[in-house]
Each structure stands twice: as structure tokens, then as C-alpha cells.
Design an enzyme around this catalytic site. Structure first.
Site, mmCIF file in Angstrom:
data_model
loop_
_atom_site.group_PDB
_atom_site.id
_atom_site.type_symbol
_atom_site.label_atom_id
_atom_site.label_comp_id
_atom_site.label_asym_id
_atom_site.label_seq_id
_atom_site.Cartn_x
_atom_site.Cartn_y
_atom_site.Cartn_z
ATOM 1 N N ASP A 139 0.817 -1.213 0.000
ATOM 2 C CA ASP A 139 0.000 0.000 0.000
ATOM 3 C C ASP A 139 0.853 1.267 0.000
ATOM 4 O O ASP A 139 2.039 1.245 0.337
ATOM 5 C CB ASP A 139 -0.873 0.042 1.255
ATOM 6 C CG ASP A 139 -2.057 -0.898 1.185
ATOM 7 O OD1 ASP A 139 -2.041 -1.831 0.363
ATOM 8 O OD2 ASP A 139 -3.000 -0.705 1.971
ATOM 9 N N ASP A 140 0.187 2.378 -0.321
ATOM 10 C CA ASP A 140 0.653 3.750 -0.073
ATOM 11 C C ASP A 140 1.731 4.263 -1.009
ATOM 12 O O ASP A 140 2.324 5.308 -0.754
ATOM 13 C CB ASP A 140 1.124 3.924 1.381
ATOM 14 C CG ASP A 140 -0.005 3.803 2.383
ATOM 15 O OD1 ASP A 140 -1.171 3.683 1.945
ATOM 16 O OD2 ASP A 140 0.265 3.815 3.597
ATOM 17 N N HIS A 189 -5.812 3.521 -4.396
ATOM 18 C CA HIS A 189 -5.829 3.591 -2.930
ATOM 19 C C HIS A 189 -6.317 4.965 -2.482
ATOM 20 O O HIS A 189 -5.855 5.491 -1.476
ATOM 21 C CB HIS A 189 -4.428 3.295 -2.387
ATOM 22 C CG HIS A 189 -4.370 2.934 -0.936
ATOM 23 N ND1 HIS A 189 -5.278 2.109 -0.317
ATOM 24 C CD2 HIS A 189 -3.478 3.299 0.030
ATOM 25 C CE1 HIS A 189 -4.962 1.970 0.959
ATOM 26 N NE2 HIS A 189 -3.873 2.693 1.192
ATOM 27 N N HIS A 193 -5.967 9.260 0.904
ATOM 28 C CA HIS A 193 -5.893 8.317 2.013
ATOM 29 C C HIS A 193 -6.777 8.696 3.203
ATOM 30 O O HIS A 193 -6.358 8.633 4.362
ATOM 31 C CB HIS A 193 -4.446 8.161 2.483
ATOM 32 C CG HIS A 193 -4.160 6.847 3.159
ATOM 33 N ND1 HIS A 193 -4.341 6.652 4.524
ATOM 34 C CD2 HIS A 193 -3.715 5.674 2.677
ATOM 35 C CE1 HIS A 193 -3.996 5.414 4.843
ATOM 36 N NE2 HIS A 193 -3.622 4.788 3.733
ATOM 37 N N HIS A 296 3.383 -2.460 3.303
ATOM 38 C CA HIS A 296 3.407 -1.111 2.751
ATOM 39 C C HIS A 296 4.712 -0.763 2.046
ATOM 40 O O HIS A 296 5.796 -1.189 2.458
ATOM 41 C CB HIS A 296 3.157 -0.091 3.866
ATOM 42 C CG HIS A 296 1.769 -0.136 4.415
ATOM 43 N ND1 HIS A 296 1.350 -1.122 5.272
ATOM 44 C CD2 HIS A 296 0.698 0.680 4.208
ATOM 45 C CE1 HIS A 296 0.075 -0.912 5.591
ATOM 46 N NE2 HIS A 296 -0.336 0.161 4.961
#
Length: 350
Positions: A139-140, A189, A193, A296
Site C-alpha cells: 500500500d501507499d 488507494h 488516504h 506497505h
């Protein structure tokens, strides 16, 4: 200073020496994270900034000049489930009262529900169908200093699923392009966020819509999957995502690498979570169905931890593959000129 102005700035002459920040291949050759994290000018992004929200700011409405987005939202708005927003975009739900036993909205944050209560919504993907297989993803991203990590994955001939934040894609577009060039799968995503169940209908739509548009602008592919930040999703948000062609991807195991150093989560805790997943694999827990673990691309620590654990994960599981490959989805994007291998044809040796 507005982001559009920032993106027009070239990084300092010292940082620019012997660096090519004009092409994906040139940018991929920069291994110093500090140098890679210097901002740079990229014309397609700079020229398009008027069509996107402010970088890294929560999106609460569709831009006034975005007639396509406005029309798309209006077409679905009347059919969006009547579930009120709750909590804050930052993830504070301490003042929210919810019937966890009945769980009327399949709100993951409260119940870890992944089977929607609303008819016609598909279950979230929290595991992969192939036995002894890890749906490998992060992620991210794109993280501004990720080249060493991506180099490591390339050395292992390892592909993964990358859940990209739209703002990050616009801020570091060449890093986003590398994911496609290296054969990774990209999913959305959100733009900034937020905790999505706190957003209004329009805000939730905009967070997804502009993340999709950013990925398309920069990488020329349109994702068909997304992951809610913090896992915060309910049937209202699932419906909006579905109307945008996005499948909701969750996880069954959490490394908590993103939380290391806060809330009593230590690096030992994170390593223990990795070890627990691998122990389960060794015990036969995934002999019938595979797993997805939340990890991540967030920072140097999370990426280094992924590299440190990669050989052990490869030994514990028979296969580490992108989630699309584990699902046997050979067309991961709207565009049909890009494909990924089926699971049977997967060329990632372990």
C-alpha cells in the site's frame, strides 16, 4: 504555495547532477533515496493540474470544471445506499455508535465484515483462491525513494500488487510508471488516504475518481481494483467503488508495518506478525486457500522489512504473486493492450 507551482520547480542543481528525471528508465537509475525524493518537473502532470484536486488534500467535492466526473456521479447518486457518513476523515470513530451484532452496513472497521449485506455487491477479496499462495502487495505508493526496493524485487523476478495513492502518483509520476514497466499490478488507494466511510457520497466518489484519473494520466492504465485506507469500507462505499469498476481488495493478515513506532507497535511486533503468517503457512493453514497480508511501500523501514522477510516468505509459501495473478485475472486493467500471466503460466520462480 499551490501544488501546481511546486511541481513547476526543478530540484536544486546539486541534486540534479548526473540524474535523468525526464524518463522512467532514467529515474529508475537513481538509488539514493534522498536524491530520488527531490521534487521534479514532469510536463504531463504539471499541464493537467487544473483538472485535479490539490495534492494530498482530502477531496470533498468534484471539481467545477470536471463535467465528466459530475455527470458520472449524478448518474449513480440516487441509487447510492442511504448510509450516513460517520467519524472523521482522519479515522476517529470514537463518537460513533454502531450495532456490531446486526452489522447492517457490513462495516469492516467495526466487524471485519467482507460479505456485503447489500444485494448485487460482490464480497471483498480478503484471500486468494490458489492454495499455498501469498497474494503479494504493498500500500501507499509510489514511495519517492522506492528504487532500491523495486530493484530488489526485479532481482528476484518478483511482481506484486501496488495500491497507489493518487496524490503520490501525481507527485512522483516516474516512480509510478516504474511499477507498470516492471510488470507490477496497480490498484487505486484513493486520492488522499482518508477513512472513506466518513466521506460524503460526493467526497467518496471524488477520492476514487481522481485516483483513477491520476493513475491513467501517468501510467496509461486504468485500474479495476482498489483498497480502502485503513480498511475502512461499508456497503455505501463498496457501491460507489463498484459503479467505478473497482473491486474491493482487503487482507486476512496485517503486518502493522505502517504503525511501527506508534500505539505500542514495535519493530519486534511487526516481525512477529510476519513470523506468525509464515508459521501458519508451515502448519498447513493455507493448504486449501491462499492468503493476503497488509504490507506497505510507505517508507524505508517498511520496504526494508519487506526485503528482509522476502526469502522467508518465499520458503514458507509455494507461490508469491500479484493478487490478479492469484485470481487468474489476465486483464488487470480496463485497457486490453496489457495483460498479466495466468496463475498456471506464472513465470515467477520460487
Amino acid at each position: 504555495m499551490r501544488t501546481s507551482s511546486v511541481l513547476l520547480l526543478l530540484f536544486s542543481a546539486v541534486g540534479a547532477q548526473a540524474q535523468d528525471r525526464t524518463t522512467e528508465a532514467g529515474d529508475a537509475g537513481i538509488e539514493d533515496p534522498d536524491a530520488e525524493c527531490q521534487s521534479y518537473y514532469y510536463a504531463p502532470v504539471s499541464n493537467a493540474m487544473g483538472s485535479f484536486p490539490t495534492i494530498r488534500a482530502n477531496v470533498t467535492s468534484i471539481l467545477a470544471n470536471d463535467t465528466v466526473g459530475q455527470q458520472k456521479f449524478l448518474a449513480m447518486n440516487s441509487s447510492i445506499p442511504n448510509i450516513a457518513p460517520r467519524g472523521t476523515l482522519g479515522g476517529d470513530f470514537s463518537q460513533v455508535t454502531y450495532d456490531q451484532a446486526a452489522d447492517p452496513d457490513c462495516w469492516w472497521t467495526q466487524t471485519q465484515c467482507v460479505t456485503p449485506k447489500l444485494a448485487d455487491l460482490k464480497p471483498d477479496v480478503a484471500s486468494v483462491p490458489e492454495p499455498r499462495t501469498l497474494g503479494y502487495g504493498f500500500d501507499d505508493g509510489p514511495a519517492c525513494g522506492h528504487n532500491r526496493f523495486y530493484n530488489y524485487l526485479a532481482e528476484q523476478n518478483q511482481k506484486a500488487t501496488m495500491f497507489f495513492i493518487g496524490s503520490n502518483v501525481m507527485w512522483f509520476p516516474l516512480e509510478a510508471q516504474r511499477a507498470v514497466a516492471d510488470g507490477h499490478q496497480i490498484c487505486a488507494h484513493t486520492w488522499s488516504h482518508p477513512s472513506m466511510t466518513a466521506a460524503t457520497n460526493e467526497g467518496a466518489f471524488a477520492e476514487l475518481w481522481y485516483s483513477i484519473q491520476a493513475i491513467k494520466l501517468v501510467t496509461n492504465v486504468t485500474p479495476t481494483c482498489w483498497r480502502p485506507p485503513r480498511g475502512d469500507v461499508d456497503d455505501r462505499i463498496r457501491y460507489i467503488a463498484t459503479q467505478l469498476g473497482l473491486e474491493t481488495i482487503m487482507w486476512g493478515f496485517d503486518s502493522f508495518d505502517w504503525e511501527a513506532g506508534t500505539n505500542n507497535i514495535t519493530t519486534d511486533t511487526v516481525q512477529g506478525n510476519y513470523d506468525s503468517l509464515m508459521a501458519k503457512a508451515g502448519s498447513g493453514a493455507f493448504d486449501g486457500i491462499g492468503a493476503i497480508m497488509l504490507t506497505h511501500e510507505l517508507n524505508n523501514y517498511t520496504m526494508q522489512t519487506a526485503m528482509d522477510n522476502y526469502p522467508k516468505l518465499a520458503a514458507a509459501f509455494d507461490h508469491l504473486v500479484p493478487i490478479a495473478v492469484a485470481q487468474n485475472k489476465t486483464q488487470p486493467y480496463v485497457e486490453t493492450n496489457y495483460s498479466m500471466p495466468s496463475f498456471a503460466d506464472c513465470a515467477y520462480p520460487l
